[in-house]
Design an enzyme around this catalytic site. Structure first.
Site, PDB file in Angstrom:
ATOM      1  CD  GLN A   1      -3.630  -4.970   6.105  1.00 10.44           C
ATOM      2  OE1 GLN A   1      -3.662  -3.942   5.450  1.00 10.44           O
ATOM      3  NE2 GLN A   1      -4.016  -6.130   5.616  1.00 10.44           N
TER       4      GLN A   1
ATOM      5  CG  ASP B   1     -10.436  -1.206   4.291  1.00 12.75           C
ATOM      6  OD1 ASP B   1     -10.060  -1.648   3.193  1.00 12.75           O
ATOM      7  OD2 ASP B   1      -9.796  -1.369   5.349  1.00 12.75           O
TER       8      ASP B   1
ATOM      9  CE  LYS C   1      -3.780  -2.568   1.942  1.00 10.00           C
ATOM     10  NZ  LYS C   1      -4.325  -3.238   3.107  1.00 10.00           N
TER      11      LYS C   1
HETATM   12  N1  GUN Z   1      -6.783  -7.589   5.466  1.00  9.93           N
HETATM   13  C1  GUN Z   1      -7.031  -8.377   4.398  1.00  9.93           C
HETATM   14  N2  GUN Z   1      -7.778  -7.726   3.483  1.00  9.93           N
HETATM   15  C2  GUN Z   1      -7.993  -6.499   3.983  1.00  9.93           C
HETATM   16  C3  GUN Z   1      -8.701  -5.352   3.497  1.00  9.93           C
HETATM   17  O1  GUN Z   1      -9.293  -5.321   2.413  1.00  9.93           O
HETATM   18  N3  GUN Z   1      -8.692  -4.272   4.319  1.00  9.93           N
HETATM   19  C4  GUN Z   1      -8.067  -4.278   5.513  1.00  9.93           C
HETATM   20  N4  GUN Z   1      -8.141  -3.181   6.244  1.00  9.93           N
HETATM   21  N5  GUN Z   1      -7.422  -5.320   5.997  1.00  9.93           N
HETATM   22  C5  GUN Z   1      -7.380  -6.414   5.231  1.00  9.93           C
END
Ligand code: GUN
Length: 286
Positions: free
Chosen positions: A97, A120, A53
């Site tokens: 996350q 998200d 990211k």
């Molecule tokens: N962990 C695995 N996939 C995701 C996601 O799409 N968003 C977040 N925040 N954590 C994750």
């Protein structure tokens, strides 16, 4: 032989577009889209996602804010940080996350994020807006699937769409997005009877159940569009999806590979949401 839907290629072209839009935003307003990513603990897979990211932010010219917190971070400390970020005008998107360490309450953490910064789309306000079709952000994985279908020129209206999996992150919102585009949607899960027969009726089959190679050729209609959201390891520790690619590919009309299918789209969609958040928070229309 199926047409392979390349998430790598579609993702690269969306990123080119986002890069241009970002440069234009910076040029016209001096605003750098800001994404705060919070990682609690030392989960190795999460560390890789967070790093990716960060790299995506650098590639597109966003301002990354990274918070790596210790395994023993308390709920209060995490909520305090989110509260500060909610108020920081340089931060337009906030992502915590997942998974969080067991002692933290995931739900109340996600609910504490300002819905306008919830890139998200996990906050109930944003989830609810997806239900009624009036949303600002789409959750990244389902949004990535829609982008792949559109980029491949696949018509959704009137098609039998079967979604295997009912998670809050993928299955449920995926079903809503297909419904919004006038697909006839069936959601399957572990208790579904005649799963094989239901899947075999699908014109568009989206699979997100986290079981390696679960969907086999006998569950797929000739010429179907098969979208594989799974990321698993097979018996040889090789990456594989929820679809048995070897047997399904010759029968499908379109198929996404793993890796290189849905995976590359998700971070790109996160970036798209963050750019949109930055514009909205500054009163700039898309
Ligand atoms: N962990 C695995 N996939 C995701 C996601 O799409 N968003 C977040 N925040 N954590 C994750």
């Amino acid at each position: 032989m199926a047409q392979i839907i390349s998430g790598k290629a579609v993702s690269a072209s969306v990123r080119e577009e986002l890069k241009k839009e970002t440069a234009a935003l910076i040029e016209s307003s001096g605003i750098y889209p800001g994404l705060a990513v919070i990682l609690v603990g030392n989960d190795p897979a999460s560390q890789v996602y967070v790093r990716n990211k960060q790299l995506a932010c650098e590639e597109l010219g966003f301002h990354p804010f990274e918070y790596k917190l210790g395994e023993n971070t308390t709920q209060e400390q995490l909520l305090d940080l989110i509260n500060v970020l909610n108020k920081d005008p340089k931060v337009h998107g906030i992502l915590v996350q997942l998974p969080l360490p067991d002692h933290l309450d995931e739900q109340s953490v996600l609910y504490s994020i300002d819905p306008a910064k919830d890139v998200d789309a996990f906050h109930p306000m944003n989830v609810g807006r997806i239900m009624i079709g009036s949303y600002s952000f789409l959750p990244c994985t389902p949004a990535g699937v829609m982008e792949l279908l559109d980029a491949s020129g696949i018509e959704i209206a009137g098609k039998n769409c079967v979604v295997v999996g009912r998670s809050n992150i993928v299955g449920k919102p995926m079903s809503m997005l297909l419904l919004q585009r006038s697909g006839t949607v069936t959601i399957c899960h572990s208790k579904t009877k005649n799963l094989k027969e239901v899947c075999a009726e699908a014109d568009i089959l989206v699979v997100a159940i986290g079981k390696p190679k679960f969907i086999t050729a006998d569950m797929v209609k000739e010429g179907a569009v098969v979208i594989d959201v799974g990321i698993n390891r097979d018996e040889n520790n090789k990456l594989c999806g929820d679809v048995d690619y070897e047997s399904v590919e010759p029968k499908a009309g379109y198929i996404t590979p793993v890796p290189g299918g849905v995976g590359p789209m998700t971070i790109t969609m996160l970036m798209k949401n963050t750019l949109r958040a930055a514009k909205m928070q500054n009163g700039i229309e898309d």
